[in-house]
Design an enzyme around this catalytic site. Sequence first.
Site, PDB file in Angstrom:
ATOM      1  N   LYS A  44      15.109  14.857  63.715  1.00 10.67           N
ATOM      2  CA  LYS A  44      14.831  14.539  62.318  1.00 10.67           C
ATOM      3  C   LYS A  44      15.626  13.339  61.817  1.00 10.67           C
ATOM      4  O   LYS A  44      15.089  12.484  61.108  1.00 10.67           O
ATOM      5  CB  LYS A  44      15.142  15.760  61.434  1.00 10.67           C
ATOM      6  CG  LYS A  44      15.041  15.507  59.934  1.00 10.67           C
ATOM      7  CD  LYS A  44      13.595  15.224  59.537  1.00 10.67           C
ATOM      8  CE  LYS A  44      13.477  14.582  58.163  1.00 10.67           C
ATOM      9  NZ  LYS A  44      13.639  13.123  58.224  1.00 10.67           N
ATOM     10  N   HIS A  52      13.598   9.984  66.817  1.00 17.11           N
ATOM     11  CA  HIS A  52      12.813  10.594  67.896  1.00 17.11           C
ATOM     12  C   HIS A  52      12.043   9.538  68.689  1.00 17.11           C
ATOM     13  O   HIS A  52      10.834   9.408  68.579  1.00 17.11           O
ATOM     14  CB  HIS A  52      11.854  11.619  67.264  1.00 17.11           C
ATOM     15  CG  HIS A  52      11.028  12.401  68.249  1.00 17.11           C
ATOM     16  ND1 HIS A  52      11.412  12.631  69.552  1.00 17.11           N
ATOM     17  CD2 HIS A  52       9.816  13.032  68.103  1.00 17.11           C
ATOM     18  CE1 HIS A  52      10.468  13.358  70.157  1.00 17.11           C
ATOM     19  NE2 HIS A  52       9.500  13.608  69.310  1.00 17.11           N
ATOM     20  N   CYS A 110       6.341  14.174  74.617  1.00 17.67           N
ATOM     21  CA  CYS A 110       7.594  14.134  73.856  1.00 17.67           C
ATOM     22  C   CYS A 110       8.717  14.836  74.618  1.00 17.67           C
ATOM     23  O   CYS A 110       9.875  14.721  74.248  1.00 17.67           O
ATOM     24  CB  CYS A 110       7.403  14.770  72.483  1.00 17.67           C
ATOM     25  SG  CYS A 110       5.687  14.878  71.947  1.00 17.67           S
ATOM     26  N   SER A 116      10.255  13.997  61.989  1.00 18.94           N
ATOM     27  CA  SER A 116      11.181  13.095  62.662  1.00 18.94           C
ATOM     28  C   SER A 116      10.584  11.690  62.618  1.00 18.94           C
ATOM     29  O   SER A 116       9.366  11.525  62.648  1.00 18.94           O
ATOM     30  CB  SER A 116      11.378  13.542  64.102  1.00 18.94           C
ATOM     31  OG  SER A 116      10.126  13.638  64.758  1.00 18.94           O
TER      32      SER A 116
END
Lengths: 383, 383
Positions: free
Chosen positions: B328, B332, B83, B207
């Site tokens: 959020k 994402h 991520c 998210s």
Amino acid sequence: MRDVSVVGIGQTKVKEHWNKSLRELATEAILAAMKDGHVENVDALYIGNMLSGELTGQENLGALIADEAGLRGIEAMKVEAACGSGGAAIRAGYLAVAAGAYDVVIVAGAEKLTESSNCYTTASLAMAADADYENVHGISFVALNAMLMRRYMYEYDLMPEDFAMFSMNAHANAANNPYAMFQSPITLEQYNRARNVSDPISVMDSSPVGDGAAVLILMPTTSLNGNSARAIKIAASAVATDSLSLHARRDPLWLSAVELSARKAYEQAGVTPHDIDLFEVHDAFSIMSVMSLEAAGFASRGRGAYLARENEITPKGRLPLSTMGGLKARGHPVGATGVYQAVEAVTQLRGEAGKNQVIDARVAMTQSLGGVAANAITHIFTN
Amino acid sequence: MRDVSVVGIGQTKVKEHWNKSLRELATEAILAAMKDGHVENVDALYIGNMLSGELTGQENLGALIADEAGLRGIEAMKVEAACGSGGAAIRAGYLAVAAGAYDVVIVAGAEKLTESSNCYTTASLAMAADADYENVHGISFVALNAMLMRRYMYEYDLMPEDFAMFSMNAHANAANNPYAMFQSPITLEQYNRARNVSDPISVMDSSPVGDGAAVLILMPTTSLNGNSARAIKIAASAVATDSLSLHARRDPLWLSAVELSARKAYEQAGVTPHDIDLFEVHDAFSIMSVMSLEAAGFASRGRGAYLARENEITPKGRLPLSTMGGLKARGHPVGATGVYQAVEAVTQLRGEAGKNQVIDARVAMTQSLGGVAANAITHIFTN
């Protein structure tokens, strides 16, 4: 930019490592390289890998391998350029040291291809080609190369046998490399009788799927201190790209990324193809060796295969290729391969290549390709 | 090392892009950034992406996207840190410019998560955690964060409602961001009534999965020429790692990679947490915001959630967070997120953030996390 040198090398044997995980292979090679280079503290890790997600369900290899090797906390990330991932990781590590960001950087290449079924590995390797315009039709990666080889043979009036010497040289060299996957020479008869993979490519034209890890430790040339005795300088580091898909190229029989990255590398190092004492070529398939020799300026167009026929590619020849077995016989754990090439180049320039030693080797070139040379990463090393 | 500035930014809206492929999204953002930065010639491309192989059957994104964007031939590679891949790509691009290797570098982040079924996307996202010691037990990535949140609430005697303001702030800010996935504010009642994902994490703590691409164009600060008017300097670029698996950490409630990379960044930029005018925090889950605030020095241990309760995280507060919606509410798209954060920080420092503008913003920090903060990539930008 600071000059960068290789102060340590490490590698695992390439084979089907059923009893070792990807993290164990990478860590084994890292610890070997740290020992070889007398290095205890490391600033960063760049790891080349293509398929850890697809085949072992693991991304985020940078942090994972740093931690596993006892280096928790350091900067770490994965670099990917398909089968050229190892070369790309060297490039990333080189830039970090050249920039002055770090003084001790580990470049690792690691890949575990045998964790999955053969057919899934083949499907995953095809992700090096264009998913939307090539793979969608069901073509495998070897089939793309087979189309190229077929066209090349047609254009230049060659037979499969004209490619045999590349594989025979690779296998002869691997016989003297304890880290190689295949350690037995092959004969012309074996080449000619080899089973077909994707016509006209036979198993003897193809590099094998295997697991392995290889590592370089890089430091700035100016601050080698106790590491200078066997340090090898990186005289050039260059990357170029081409279209992923073959149909999008103006001339499918010319590897323009190879040409571009080799040219940049020669310029950086201040050398010409004549100065290269050995070339670790990306011989994933023998057609790739032939076309790389042409695009990198070692042979004129359509004449790449003749270099081998004239016996100039052995360790005693004019341009030794695949001196420790190449992808063909050392094995091709895809994301690790580019780093294996560099480890072998360093071994030669240190004069530690044993029976395969290229006499008076001073300048070594490695070239790591991603896809059908959609990426070409060229490094030149000097002692 | 040369100083590095951002001269152009581009982004696509984050959403479920059913009619656009990964290559189209990336190219759209690249062309927007080149236009924004008045840049026509580019030297290299570093693209952050986590799951193109697993979800779209495509590796080798560097060469693919370079070609698609009309830049065939340039150096290009993919950078992956789960991520945190977007942040890692910025780091790679930064090093290339800082080293003096290139004068115009594109950093892209691109991800397409909705090309696959939801359950396969969830399984693939779990590859950010430890495949052999965590995922093998079937735990999802959100469940790992849920365990952390549960433990945190127990240790510090908090209720889920104590985390609500992070999500409410993010949604309020996203309402004014045309590139955000969710453009509607949420109420405390909506937060409290939100459906559970992995207890105690609700959909309002999480998210969303989305597709998108974001791009920065980097140049050396000393040679901006016509690009200087809106250029934003990268004052710090720092990466640190931690163990992938939570059980291997001495203190699971402390994000040591966040602490380490933030400290390095403060030192490089010559600032303290007090100097940060806005912080694009990695709010993949609200517990990550809270723990990041503590480890990065904005709140004392166990007090991260209070920052939000005291209303200090809105664009008008003492430490504005997620000023354009954050993970959020902007969304994402994992490997793209770190670059979105940087695009938003630059937007703020240019004074172009519209209704969300942080008044007199001079110093902006972004932090991109891979796994449960197994990688932390911190950048500080100044105008």
